[in-house]
Design an enzyme around this catalytic site. Structure first.
Site, PDB file in Angstrom:
ATOM      1  N   HIS A  97       1.799   2.403  -3.389  1.00  0.00           N
ATOM      2  CA  HIS A  97       0.768   3.205  -4.066  1.00  0.00           C
ATOM      3  C   HIS A  97       0.947   4.691  -3.780  1.00  0.00           C
ATOM      4  O   HIS A  97       0.681   5.529  -4.642  1.00  0.00           O
ATOM      5  CB  HIS A  97      -0.633   2.774  -3.630  1.00  0.00           C
ATOM      6  CG  HIS A  97      -1.130   1.541  -4.302  1.00  0.00           C
ATOM      7  ND1 HIS A  97      -1.350   1.456  -5.659  1.00  0.00           N
ATOM      8  CD2 HIS A  97      -1.465   0.332  -3.798  1.00  0.00           C
ATOM      9  CE1 HIS A  97      -1.792   0.248  -5.963  1.00  0.00           C
ATOM     10  NE2 HIS A  97      -1.868  -0.462  -4.851  1.00  0.00           N
TER      11      HIS A  97
ATOM     12  N   GLU B  27       0.829  -1.213   0.000  1.00  0.00           N
ATOM     13  CA  GLU B  27       0.000   0.000   0.000  1.00  0.00           C
ATOM     14  C   GLU B  27       0.859   1.258   0.000  1.00  0.00           C
ATOM     15  O   GLU B  27       0.506   2.259  -0.634  1.00  0.00           O
ATOM     16  CB  GLU B  27      -0.971  -0.001   1.181  1.00  0.00           C
ATOM     17  CG  GLU B  27      -1.967  -1.154   1.190  1.00  0.00           C
ATOM     18  CD  GLU B  27      -2.774  -1.314  -0.094  1.00  0.00           C
ATOM     19  OE1 GLU B  27      -2.999  -0.324  -0.821  1.00  0.00           O
ATOM     20  OE2 GLU B  27      -3.186  -2.453  -0.393  1.00  0.00           O
TER      21      GLU B  27
END
EC number: 3.5.1.88
Length: 187
Positions: free
Chosen positions: A153, A150
């Site tokens: 990202h 994550e």
């Protein structure tokens, strides 16, 4: 530190936020720091959690729903109502282990594609929680991998950028309607 924000862990027919997919420019932009953690931020967290649960995910970064902010929600046990989600605002990696492990990853922004990715086995991260309080966390296994995935990202990186086997990756992407040209390999 587990979140105090509670949403029902259920699938909604119409989740509050729209997912963005590989090839969308928003996934390639570095996310901006959140300067103030307020009720608007907490509502975004709720909406992201509801979208993640509705999409059968275990992690979601704000850029995946078109929001250019450094915000991540994670729940490695979405089927366990007693397990609270983890909220990371403005996370930074403090330390990673030298030990590297390879495991299969997938992504809500690249549905149907699952590939092996090498990552550090242990990660230590500093972040703010949903109340703006500074926290640190040392994570391994699925949680450690999910945090690193994550956080990529937030830097405009998607997991396929880290896949070594470009031939198999190109085939998997094509099979699922994505272009290999959307991949930007990282060292």
């Amino acid at each position: 530190m587990p979140s105090e924000i509670a949403v029902e862990k259920k699938k909604l027919k119409n989740p509050p936020l729209q997912l963005h997919y590989l090839g969308d420019r928003v996934l390639r932009q570095p996310a901006k720091r959140i300067t103030k953690v307020d009720d608007e931020t907490r509502q975004l967290i709720r909406d992201m959690l509801q979208t993640m649960y509705s999409s059968d995910g275990i992690g979601l970064a704000a850029p995946q729903v078109g929001i250019n902010k450094q915000l991540i929600v994670i729940d490695c046990e979405p089927d366990n109502p007693a397990n609270p989600p983890l909220i990371l605002i403005n996370p930074t990696i403090k330390q990673v282990s030298r030990e590297i492990c390879s495991a299969q990853e997938g992504c809500l922004s690249i549905p149907g594609v699952y590939m092996d990715v090498k990552r550090p086995e242990v990660v230590e991260v500093a972040y703010k929680d949903e109340n703006g309080r500074p926290q640190t966390l040392k994570a391994t296994d699925l949680l450690g991998r999910c945090i690193q995935h994550e956080m990529d990202h937030l830097n405009g990186v998607v997991f396929v950028d880290r896949v070594d086997n470009s031939l198999t990756l190109a085939q998997e992407l094509s099979k699922n309607g994505f272009s290999y040209q959307a991949v930007k390999p990282v060292a």
